[in-house]
Design an enzyme around this catalytic site. Structure first.
Site, PDB file in Angstrom:
ATOM      1  N   HIS A 422      13.275  26.040   5.643  1.00 25.56           N
ATOM      2  CA  HIS A 422      14.662  26.100   6.101  1.00 25.56           C
ATOM      3  C   HIS A 422      14.821  25.561   7.519  1.00 25.56           C
ATOM      4  O   HIS A 422      15.808  24.897   7.839  1.00 25.56           O
ATOM      5  CB  HIS A 422      15.171  27.539   6.023  1.00 25.56           C
ATOM      6  CG  HIS A 422      15.582  27.952   4.645  1.00 25.56           C
ATOM      7  ND1 HIS A 422      15.417  29.230   4.155  1.00 25.56           N
ATOM      8  CD2 HIS A 422      16.141  27.242   3.639  1.00 25.56           C
ATOM      9  CE1 HIS A 422      15.879  29.281   2.916  1.00 25.56           C
ATOM     10  NE2 HIS A 422      16.321  28.103   2.578  1.00 25.56           N
ATOM     11  N   ARG A 512      -2.304  -4.319   3.612  1.00 26.54           N
ATOM     12  CA  ARG A 512      -3.718  -4.350   3.992  1.00 26.54           C
ATOM     13  C   ARG A 512      -4.440  -3.123   3.448  1.00 26.54           C
ATOM     14  O   ARG A 512      -4.163  -1.999   3.863  1.00 26.54           O
ATOM     15  CB  ARG A 512      -3.843  -4.402   5.508  1.00 26.54           C
ATOM     16  CG  ARG A 512      -3.198  -5.605   6.170  1.00 26.54           C
ATOM     17  CD  ARG A 512      -3.307  -5.468   7.685  1.00 26.54           C
ATOM     18  NE  ARG A 512      -2.800  -6.626   8.401  1.00 26.54           N
ATOM     19  CZ  ARG A 512      -1.558  -6.745   8.851  1.00 26.54           C
ATOM     20  NH1 ARG A 512      -0.681  -5.773   8.632  1.00 26.54           N
ATOM     21  NH2 ARG A 512      -1.184  -7.820   9.519  1.00 26.54           N
ATOM     22  N   ARG A 579      -3.870  -7.065  -0.185  1.00 26.00           N
ATOM     23  CA  ARG A 579      -5.078  -7.759   0.246  1.00 26.00           C
ATOM     24  C   ARG A 579      -6.270  -6.819   0.164  1.00 26.00           C
ATOM     25  O   ARG A 579      -6.239  -5.719   0.718  1.00 26.00           O
ATOM     26  CB  ARG A 579      -4.918  -8.268   1.685  1.00 26.00           C
ATOM     27  CG  ARG A 579      -6.079  -9.143   2.139  1.00 26.00           C
ATOM     28  CD  ARG A 579      -5.853  -9.666   3.552  1.00 26.00           C
ATOM     29  NE  ARG A 579      -6.043  -8.620   4.549  1.00 26.00           N
ATOM     30  CZ  ARG A 579      -5.834  -8.794   5.852  1.00 26.00           C
ATOM     31  NH1 ARG A 579      -5.405  -9.966   6.298  1.00 26.00           N
ATOM     32  NH2 ARG A 579      -6.029  -7.804   6.697  1.00 26.00           N
ATOM     33  N   GLU A 681      -6.792 -18.976   5.663  1.00 22.43           N
ATOM     34  CA  GLU A 681      -6.919 -18.640   7.083  1.00 22.43           C
ATOM     35  C   GLU A 681      -8.079 -19.366   7.769  1.00 22.43           C
ATOM     36  O   GLU A 681      -8.363 -19.122   8.941  1.00 22.43           O
ATOM     37  CB  GLU A 681      -7.098 -17.132   7.244  1.00 22.43           C
ATOM     38  CG  GLU A 681      -8.220 -16.538   6.418  1.00 22.43           C
ATOM     39  CD  GLU A 681      -8.190 -15.013   6.388  1.00 22.43           C
ATOM     40  OE1 GLU A 681      -7.704 -14.419   7.353  1.00 22.43           O
ATOM     41  OE2 GLU A 681      -8.676 -14.438   5.392  1.00 22.43           O
ATOM     42  N   GLY A 702      -2.786 -16.966   6.664  1.00 26.65           N
ATOM     43  CA  GLY A 702      -3.050 -16.042   7.765  1.00 26.65           C
ATOM     44  C   GLY A 702      -3.094 -16.822   9.065  1.00 26.65           C
ATOM     45  O   GLY A 702      -4.127 -17.411   9.408  1.00 26.65           O
ATOM     46  N   SER A 703      -1.985 -16.840   9.767  1.00 32.55           N
ATOM     47  CA  SER A 703      -1.881 -17.716  10.940  1.00 32.55           C
ATOM     48  C   SER A 703      -2.748 -17.251  12.105  1.00 32.55           C
ATOM     49  O   SER A 703      -3.145 -18.068  12.949  1.00 32.55           O
ATOM     50  CB  SER A 703      -0.420 -17.821  11.394  1.00 32.55           C
ATOM     51  OG  SER A 703       0.107 -16.547  11.701  1.00 32.55           O
ATOM     52  N   ASN A 704      -3.082 -15.975  12.156  1.00 36.50           N
ATOM     53  CA  ASN A 704      -3.897 -15.478  13.272  1.00 36.50           C
ATOM     54  C   ASN A 704      -5.282 -16.125  13.272  1.00 36.50           C
ATOM     55  O   ASN A 704      -5.691 -16.781  14.231  1.00 36.50           O
ATOM     56  CB  ASN A 704      -4.051 -13.951  13.192  1.00 36.50           C
ATOM     57  CG  ASN A 704      -2.721 -13.232  13.284  1.00 36.50           C
ATOM     58  OD1 ASN A 704      -1.693 -13.851  13.522  1.00 36.50           O
ATOM     59  ND2 ASN A 704      -2.751 -11.931  13.094  1.00 36.50           N
ATOM     60  N   ASP A 705      -6.024 -15.912  12.185  1.00 41.49           N
ATOM     61  CA  ASP A 705      -7.384 -16.470  12.115  1.00 41.49           C
ATOM     62  C   ASP A 705      -7.360 -17.988  12.055  1.00 41.49           C
ATOM     63  O   ASP A 705      -8.236 -18.658  12.620  1.00 41.49           O
ATOM     64  CB  ASP A 705      -8.131 -15.902  10.898  1.00 41.49           C
ATOM     65  CG  ASP A 705      -8.712 -14.524  11.186  1.00 41.49           C
ATOM     66  OD1 ASP A 705      -8.643 -14.089  12.355  1.00 41.49           O
ATOM     67  OD2 ASP A 705      -9.228 -13.892  10.253  1.00 41.49           O
ATOM     68  N   CYS A 752       1.731 -14.713   6.056  1.00 32.94           N
ATOM     69  CA  CYS A 752       1.757 -13.290   6.379  1.00 32.94           C
ATOM     70  C   CYS A 752       1.156 -13.008   7.751  1.00 32.94           C
ATOM     71  O   CYS A 752       0.978 -11.850   8.124  1.00 32.94           O
ATOM     72  CB  CYS A 752       1.034 -12.474   5.306  1.00 32.94           C
ATOM     73  SG  CYS A 752      -0.703 -12.926   5.094  1.00 32.94           S
TER      74      CYS A 752
END
Length: 794
Positions: A422, A512, A579, A681, A702-705, A752
């Site tokens: 409550h 992920r 993934r 990637e 995967g643009s980071n790697d 992504c």
């Protein structure tokens, strides 16, 4: 109306939902369910109720009404000491006053008929004529008495219920909500007890209480009588059940969270209101198990959905399981009055940066908001005046009696309590964030200490040291402009999945698996596969963590299933691209038991990760557990919107091996509509795009790697990180190659990586290149969407 308004007592089975003026919202609902839902599988214990006419006659014929009104006319409810004294005086008057003789006689007769002369136990429940309204829930305002035995004790309990209309919390709540005291009447239901003292009980909502997501049933449960859960005196088990999976006859339990359940309420030695129940400790072996089975959860959820469909709105339901017969009963149902009433087109998001913040304690989050201020530790009602406007109220537990001071607080933190008690309902109604069930917040926090309470990060609420700045973002999503591609989301935390569905989206472009492993499991899969050979201290720690699950391996697979299915149910009509795990060796080593199995690598970023792990002899059995979980989600639960993504594929031969391994584990590409996407990637992925696409149904970039490996730099290095830019011409050239290869073969291509979230102009460039989708971090979806729409018009 089932009977004339002059009636004093009426059987529950003669009542319906239109009899609120006669017996209040709760009792009218009990009658409605008995009359209309019994044949549909909803079980409600029978009984009878006193009417509002009986209550009003009791007050007027005894002269109590005038005395009470005179006391309340000049009362300042913000003076908590005066409020307490006045409430106690009024309640004493009512309890000491004899009931009218005709009312007493009718109660005696109804009880005799109900009991058949047997010594039965009953619950005496309150039901007010003003409650469960769209803007006022009146949750927990009046009393309920359990295990009442004998007609004399029943009559006393009825007066106690009548008196509870003048609890401190009820008086204050009516004033703050603008209700006249004399305009509210009370009905007491006398209902046959369910032997949940030997079973379990709790509360369920036909909506997620935090996000308002309406495709799940949320159930809380603990051992013994249900008042412990309702009052917030125990940390209960929590479960989510998918309505659609339930309707399709599929396994529908998508989330489980084991509560501590240290105490339970059982029958006392006497059947009087003062000694009818008692609280005892729960045995450790019972605490370490879930209080409901899958079959019982399914049965409960079916009853909840039936009730919701009958009433045509989200419902708040109390239930009890008879430990002797195993039967499950509904003991109360009322409309949910907070989340279901909010405007779904307006999004309010609290955003906070806690990168360097110190966590002082954590618990279950209520309200998806953030509050900061000075800690005020309150141990009882007499200390309420310690809390000033904007303080953080900290206590062992709160109950609706604390409502007068809860509204002053910027946040509420408790040792005990669950998300359906409550006090939690009142906190949501007041718009005050609360973190409940912290365990020992009153010991960890110091009176006067500056803290920030964040309920904006999922199911877990965090108390941070210091007053941390935060931002409140409000956006309207009613009219979103159209774009040339799909906007998906990167979602790693299943706790927040239901909230994210409120944003405009085309599904999840990146889920992920390592986030689920880290957050919900926390143990290295090898350690779970090799429990018998672990060092004792690691083995003990793992045994505590896997409590409630059949085996170590079942724990791993079941938790993966829970995380994946939660995301899949949240985005049921959209693709959810999962993934497979992409921990590096140093990250796997941080899991419980991980250091026993992970190599020490100079550069884990370029080492034992992704597809190389899956096909290796010493990790393949771990990967097969991931496959087992995904197969269960897709094939057994029927969540075929789940697609698979394979990360860090170095060579086309690795690509071939992974596809064969998936098929060997029942995840054959194309079967049952399964799409397998490859994470693009590595520069080699773009350079040999057509060759890699022979094995996959598309790319997710995967643009980071890809940027790090193209430019040959570590973006986490402060020395060269200024050179990291996904918009570099070399990176763009590789992006163009990957996109054109997919378009040529008419296969999926999305991105992504972090780039489009950080740089809306990159997202616009990708749109020009003809990419299928851009998957963004949720906090950047709306801004990027509007930016792209504006650029598109130009």
């Amino acid at each position: 109306m089932a009977a004339q308004s002059t009636a004093l007592v009426i059987n529950l089975d003669q009542l319906g939902k239109d009899d609120i003026d006669m017996v209040g919202g709760k009792n009218a609902s009990l009658g409605e369910m008995i009359s209309h839902l019994s044949d549909l599988g909803v079980s409600v214990p029978g009984g009878f109720a006193t009417t509002s006419n009986a209550f009003n006659r009791f007050l007027t014929e005894t002269g109590l009404l005038d005395k009470i009104n005179n006391e309340l006319k000049t009362l300042d409810v913000n003076d908590v000491n005066k409020l307490a004294a006045t409430g106690k005086k009024i309640r004493t008057w009512i309890i000491e006053q004899a009931l009218p003789s005709d009312l007493e006689q009718e109660v005696r007769q109804a009880f005799e008929t109900m009991s058949g002369g047997e010594d039965i136990a009953v619950a005496v429940r309150s039901s007010a004529t003003a409650e469960d309204l769209p803007d006022a829930s009146f949750a927990g305002q009046q009393e309920t008495f359990l295990n009442i035995r004998g007609i004399d004790n029943v009559l006393i309990a009825i007066k106690e219920v009548f008196a509870s209309l003048y609890n401190d919390r009820a008086i204050s709540y009516r004033v703050h909500k603008g209700f006249e005291h004399e305009g509210v009447a009370l009905s007491a239901a006398v209902q046959r007890m369910v032997r949940s003292e030997t079973g379990a009980a709790g509360v369920m909502f036909t909506i997620d209480t935090e996000s308002g997501f309406d495709q799940v049933v949320f159930i809380t449960s603990s051992y013994g009588l249900g008042e412990m859960v309702v009052q917030g005196a125990v940390n209960p088990d929590e479960f989510y059940i998918s309505k659609k999976l339930l309707a399709n006859g599929k396994p529908a339990v998508i989330r489980r969270n084991l509560g501590s359940k240290h105490k339970k309420m059982v029958y006392g030695d006497e059947g009087s209101t003062s000694k009818s129940v008692k609280t005892v400790d729960v045995e450790k072996q019972d605490r370490m198990q879930f209080s409901l089975t899958t079959e019982e959860l399914t049965s409960l959820a079916k009853q909840a959905v039936t009730i919701e469909q009958h009433y045509g709105q989200a419902m708040d339901i109390e239930w009890a399981k008879d430990g002797d017969s195993g039967e499950i009963f509904i003991v109360q149902a009322r409309p949910e009055t907070v989340k279901s009433r909010q405007d779904s087109n307006v999004m309010e998001r609290y955003v906070i940066d806690t990168t360097d913040a110190k966590v002082l304690c954590e618990g279950r989050s209520i309200g998806q908001r953030i509050g900061s201020g000075k800690v005020r530790i309150v141990t009882n009602l007499n200390e309420m005046d310690k809390v000033e406007e904007g303080d953080i109220l900290v206590s062992d537990m709160t109950d609706p009696d604390w409502e007068p001071v809860m509204k002053r607080a910027s946040a509420i933190i408790t040792n005990r309590g669950g998300r359906t008690c409550h006090a939690a309902i009142i906190a949501r109604e007041l718009g005050v964030p609360a973190i409940v069930g912290c365990g020992n917040a009153t010991e960890l926090l110091v009176d006067g200490q500056d803290v920030t309470a964040s309920c904006a990060e999922g199911d877990t609420g965090f108390v941070y040291e210091g007053q941390i700045d935060f931002e409140v973002q409000t956006n309207s999503v009613e009219t979103m402009p159209e774009l040339a591609f799909k906007v998906m989301m990167n979602v790693g935390n299943p706790d927040r999945a239901f909230s994210f569905t409120q944003m405009p989206n085309e599904g999840i472009g990146l889920a992920r698996l390592e986030f689920i492993i880290n957050r919900m499991i926390g143990v290295h899969p090898k350690a779970l596969l090799n429990m018998n050979s672990l060092p004792r201290e690691i083995s003990q720690a793992i045994h505590e963590r896997i409590a409630g699950y059949a085996s170590p391996v079942d724990f791993y697979v079941d938790k993966l299933v829970e995380g994946i299915s939660t995301l899949a149910v949240a985005f049921m009509d959209q693709p959810v691209i999962v993934r497979m795990s992409d921990f590096k060796s140093n990250e796997y080593a941080n899991l419980l038991g991980g250091k026993l199995y992970e190599p020490s690598e100079e550069n884990p970023m370029l080492g034992f990760r992704g597809a190389s792990r899956y096909v290796s002899d010493n990790f393949r059995d771990c990967f097969e557990l991931e496959c087992k979980a995904l197969k269960r989600v897709r094939d057994e639960m029927g969540l075929t919107n789940v697609e698979i993504m394979i990360p860090f594929v170095r060579t086309t031969d690795e690509a071939r091996q992974v596809i064969e391994l998936l098929e060997k584990n029942g995840l054959k590409r194309g079967e049952n509509g399964l799409r397998v996407i490859m994470m693009c990637e590595l520069p080699t992925n773009a350079l040999l795009a057509e060759e890699f696409l022979e094995h996959f149904d598309g790319f997710s970039i995967g643009s980071n790697d890809l940027t790090q490996l193209t430019l040959g730099l570590d973006r986490d290095s402060g020395i060269v990180s200024h050179l990291f830019d996904e918009r570099d011409p070399a990176v763009k050239k590789l992006l163009t190659m990957a996109i054109e290869a997919c378009r040529k073969q008419n296969k999926y291509v999305g991105i992504c990586g972090q780039g489009p979230s950080d740089h809306p102009d990159l997202a616009f460039w990708l749109m020009e290149q003809g990419i299928s989708s851009v998957s963004l971090n949720p906090d950047s979806v709306l801004d990027t969407w509007f930016f792209l729409a504006g650029e598109d018009k130009k």
